[in-house]
Design an enzyme around this catalytic site. Structure first.
Site, PDB file in Angstrom:
ATOM      1  N   CYS A 261      35.919  30.338  39.769  1.00  0.00           N
ATOM      2  CA  CYS A 261      37.141  29.586  39.572  1.00  0.00           C
ATOM      3  C   CYS A 261      37.004  27.998  39.788  1.00  0.00           C
ATOM      4  O   CYS A 261      36.559  27.411  38.755  1.00  0.00           O
ATOM      5  CB  CYS A 261      38.060  29.995  40.930  1.00  0.00           C
ATOM      6  SG  CYS A 261      39.678  29.725  40.756  1.00  0.00           S
ATOM      7  N   HIS A 353      37.814  35.878  39.579  1.00  0.00           N
ATOM      8  CA  HIS A 353      37.402  36.233  40.760  1.00  0.00           C
ATOM      9  C   HIS A 353      36.741  37.420  40.798  1.00  0.00           C
ATOM     10  O   HIS A 353      37.360  38.765  40.999  1.00  0.00           O
ATOM     11  CB  HIS A 353      38.430  36.349  41.754  1.00  0.00           C
ATOM     12  CG  HIS A 353      39.072  34.702  42.008  1.00  0.00           C
ATOM     13  ND1 HIS A 353      38.887  34.336  43.118  1.00  0.00           N
ATOM     14  CD2 HIS A 353      39.869  33.975  41.426  1.00  0.00           C
ATOM     15  CE1 HIS A 353      39.652  33.163  43.480  1.00  0.00           C
ATOM     16  NE2 HIS A 353      39.952  32.983  42.172  1.00  0.00           N
ATOM     17  N   GLU A 355      34.957  38.887  43.228  1.00  0.00           N
ATOM     18  CA  GLU A 355      35.261  39.422  44.477  1.00  0.00           C
ATOM     19  C   GLU A 355      36.503  40.552  44.438  1.00  0.00           C
ATOM     20  O   GLU A 355      36.506  41.541  44.975  1.00  0.00           O
ATOM     21  CB  GLU A 355      35.331  38.521  45.412  1.00  0.00           C
ATOM     22  CG  GLU A 355      36.654  37.804  45.651  1.00  0.00           C
ATOM     23  CD  GLU A 355      36.843  36.623  44.747  1.00  0.00           C
ATOM     24  OE1 GLU A 355      37.961  36.321  44.646  1.00  0.00           O
ATOM     25  OE2 GLU A 355      35.984  36.442  43.989  1.00  0.00           O
TER      26      GLU A 355
END
Length: 383
Positions: A261, A353, A355
């Site tokens: 990001c 992202h 995650e």
């Protein structure tokens, strides 16, 4: 049952448009860049994502809050959004893990919100006009003269040019032990890091050292890291010269690097590319991205309003002398650069992202790719 306020509230955008509704969360006035998030679930992770600092978040899903808030899913130590816009907040919390309502959590963290407005209409307006400054005025503030409200909104700082990292970063280093076979210490520059990211890195064998955003290259070298990671975060990458210079020191040292990001944008700048502001950004958990290395299309979680300005086809020379670089990932909706890979130094990044909290797990393999890069670099170094 949550009893919502019947007090008036109004959302005012800098172009003069007004959207009346009801007060939600804390009462008062809040200002920020109005952006929309497309996730139907995961509002707790969205609210506690530090990347949303300075932004008033509009949920496009009409019904929000039914699962309440719990102590297990926060991505950071507090709610970071500048304000919150929902259409139809749930009056009931119905989940066995919940320990408070969303409304109560907003009040606790003093987050001013608004409910009962046509969020679809506001989303379509932003899609056409672009993200803009806005203000939520609720309770007594809703009665302020409309011209005065608009003046307040227009005098608020724009997101372009803002450096917000100091507002969300830790003030002292924090260490999370490695799980399984330990690889070594990993330096994580906290520009707004999410807990899910730390957990994913620790699960790959890294002893994760989360460092303040103002750490020096000497302090970073002091932990003798095997690699460096730059996190997500809020603000304009063009206003983060110190973080770029720190990263150039990392690249000069030959340390493996992974950024996500905001970290992707800063790697782009360190390599010598520019950045620019997107019309309304990418936010939500359903963005299609092409991994050019594998040819696979991934559905990914996004939260960014800026992007790297680099050619999306072929290899190019790093303007700052770091060898060959390629755009590794591309957004399929608008051809935005979604990843960079340096071909002559151990560095890569993605704009989204991996995650994915909340969101799909299509890109979780990137943490494995980073681990493999670090292990291979260490073997080559020790050969």
């Amino acid at each position: 049952m949550t009893l919502f306020s019947r007090d008036p509230a109004v959302l005012v955008l800098e172009d003069g448009s007004r959207h009346p509704g009801r007060a939600y969360g804390a009462h008062g006035t809040t200002l920020g860049e109005v952006v929309f998030a497309t996730g139907m679930t995961g509002y707790q992770e969205t609210l506690t994502d530090p990347s949303y600092a300075g932004q008033i978040v509009l949920q496009t899903a009409p019904h929000i809050g039914n699962t309440g808030m719990n102590a297990e899913d926060p991505e950071s130590r507090r709610i970071w959004v500048a304000g919150y816009i929902v259409r139809d907040p749930s009056r009931l919390v119905s989940n066995w893990r919940a320990d408070q309502s969303l409304d109560d959590a907003l009040v606790t963290d003093d987050i001013v919100g608004i409910s009962g407005i046509d969020t679809r209409a506001v989303t379509r307006h932003i899609r056409a006009a672009g993200s803009m400054r806005g203000g939520i005025f609720s309770g007594a503030a809703a009665a302020v003269d409309p011209e005065e409200q608009l003046r307040i909104v227009r005098e608020a700082p724009a997101m372009a040019g803002r450096n917000l990292s100091a507002e969300v970063s830790v003030s002292t280093a924090q260490v999370t032990p490695a799980q399984g076979e330990r690889i070594g210490p990993l330096a994580v520059l906290d520009l707004g890091v999410k807990q899910s990211t730390v957990d994913n890195l620790a699960a790959r064998g890294f002893e994760v050292h989360v460092l303040p955003q103002n750490v020096t290259i000497e302090e970073l070298r002091g932990i003798d890291p095997v690699a460096v990671f730059y996190s997500n975060g809020p603000g304009d990458p063009a206003a983060s010269d110190d973080h770029v210079e720190l990263l150039r020191g990392v690249l000069d040292d030959g340390l493996p690097f992974f950024g996500i990001c905001f970290g992707n944008q800063l790697l782009g700048r360190a390599l010598g590319f520019g950045t620019y502001k997107l019309p309304f950004g990418h936010r939500g958990i359903n963005q299609p991205v092409l991994d050019k290395q594998t040819g696979r299309v991934e559905i990914t979680a996004h939260n960014h309003g800026f992007a790297v300005d680099a050619p999306i086809e072929g290899e190019v020379a790093s303007p700052n002398g770091y060898g060959r670089v390629e755009v590794s990932h591309v957004g399929l909706n608008d051809d935005v650069v979604e990843g960079l890979r340096a071909l002559d130094i151990p560095a890569f990044s993605v704009q989204y992202h991996p995650e994915a909290a909340a969101g799909p797990h299509d890109a979780n393999y990137l943490f494995d790719r980073f681990r493999d890069l670090v292990v291979a670099t260490l073997k080559e170094k020790n050969a």
